[in-house]
Design a protein around this motif. Structure first.
Motif: not given
Lengths: 304, 304
Positions: A99-101, A129-130, A140, B17, B21, B55-58, B100, B140
């Motif tokens: 999840v990205s917020m 997530g991020d 997302s 952050e 988290l 992994t995810t990053d926005v 996204s 994202s």
């Protein structure tokens, strides 16, 4: 003299979501590990010894939700639901999410915690997530799943087969309308937090479903996607839709209401597994959707 | 009388952050298919016959990039780079991405196409995505990878081992500074589009790396994360950093500059594989980072 659009260069607002996707997709590499690329509910990616399915969806404040209407929990649950429904629509069992917020600095931490509880409410692991600042909220979600045997795409329905549904139709739209009109209605809960029948996805795969997708943009629009991908005609049976009309209130809501996140599947025979119920059949013919001989079109476009 | 914060409820802007988290993570289910949960460069999820890393990053407009400074291509390439670097940091080969994008209606379609070309520039499959309207651009990316054998986490470095780096240090910050000062500098290209040494990740895994991560928040801050996860002391060797200082211009940029997306790894002996270069060693002691006996702290916080 070269032709120019009167407004200058072409903007995103001049295009539908589909035409914009069609412009971008050819620019993107297919990738040597891709088993199934864009265009279905999920993609399928090779992994050592097998594969996994993956889908992603973004919810944006004032585009997909309003914080006045939906709690953090509702929005987190909805973000999870629509991605998990896509995983189920491939016949897969969900195995995780990331999840990205994007959060404005003024967002209350209790809202974020509430949203996390919503994301958690299907008991599927949220593995990463991020977080970022920004001037409105967006969430997302990317969800993954495992399928025994090949994933169920939209593209193998064949004439003579049976169209069936697991879940509700038009109830989310009924809830949305009640909410905007200030009425009290239990359907508001379905609008706020759809509960897709996730367990029905793997059941359909095991029963030999030839096509499946999640109904996010309305029955007609989504059935037309199966029709196009499989190059078949889909005939809805109004008698078999009666129970859904009774629940949703009108046939228009049943045909065009989006975001119930039910599962629409095609089975080889009219013996469909629980919890699916037959709602029509598949025929040969110009791809599309008909009811009582009349072609149906239209539905929901989030980008318009 | 109950104590109340003078400003009312706690807001996102009141927290780092990391603390945000830390508030959310306990609310999220671990999931029965999770092999490695949050806290490393990637999570590891079970798949039939094996596993994959994710992994995810926005990236958010005016938080992570400015459209005046970076082209659509640069931003797409950067979004891909920082996720693919996280995949490589697990010792994995990237196998795909989903994206996204939130786009204001006024965004030029040619910008979006340019961004897609940037996302495509590593030739890793972009297998799916979602588009939405919104009042600023955000992108994202979720990236996946496959690793032969177990993924390389941050947590198995041991005293007596060697700290090594593949890639640049402080060059992105040098480029950022040149850009803001209106100077001409080839380092601006590194700021705009970092090119992480993706191939070095699987090389490190095969060579028996005991810990690895991608340097996104600066050498000191990221080395401290390995130190904490492995419960070791990391000693940077200033003589071995000289070449990086020559390139970045100052030792401060080398120690604290973020977003080069190099790979920082720990190897069992001082024989480290190409393209890694030794930059320090691992000792027993209070977890942290030291250079010439002095404890170093600090770095980059995207959320602050």
């Amino acid at each position: 003299m070269p032709f120019r659009f009167s407004g200058g260069p072409v903007k995103v607002k001049d295009m539908s979501e589909e035409s914009l996707l069609a412009a971008i997709t050819p620019l993107l590499p297919r990738g040597e590990h891709t088993i199934l690329g864009p265009g279905d509910d999920c993609a399928v990616i090779e992994a050592p010894g097998g594969s996994f399915v993956v889908t992603t969806d973004v919810l944006v404040q004032d585009q997909h939700f309003r914080t006045q209407w939906s709690s953090g929990f509702d929005i987190g649950a909805r973000a999870a639901a629509q991605n998990l429904a896509d995983v189920a629509a491939m016949g897969a069992v969900p195995t995780g999410m990331v999840v990205s917020m994007v959060l404005p600095g003024d967002t209350e931490v209790s809202w974020v915690e509430d949203c996390a509880r919503g994301l958690a409410s299907y008991n599927i692991g949220v593995v990463g997530g991020d977080l970022s600042g920004g001037s409105y909220i967006s969430i997302s979600v990317t969800a993954f799943g495992s399928v025994e045997g090949p994933a169920v795409t939209r593209g193998r329905a064949a004439p003579g087969q049976t169209l069936a549904l697991a879940g509700t139709l038009g109830l989310s739209l009924r809830g949305f309308e009640a909410l905007t009109e200030g009425k009290d209605d239990p359907a508001i809960d379905v609008f706020r937090v759809p509960r897709p029948p996730l367990e029905a996805g793997p059941i359909a795969a095991k029963a030999g479903a030839t096509a499946m997708m999640d109904v996010s943009d309305g029955l007609v629009r989504d059935a037309a996607r199966i029709a196009k991908a499989s190059q078949v005609l889909i005939e809805l049976d109004p008698a078999l839709l009666d129970a859904y009309v009774a629940e949703a209130g009108t046939i228009d809501r049943v045909l065009y209401g989006g975001e119930d996140h039910s599962l629409l599947a095609v089975f080889p025979s009219d013996r469909v597994p629980d919890p699916f119920q037959p709602i029509g059949k598949v025929s040969a013919g110009q791809p599309g959707v008909v009811m009582e001989g009349k072609r149906l079109t239209g539905g929901w476009d989030h980008f318009a």
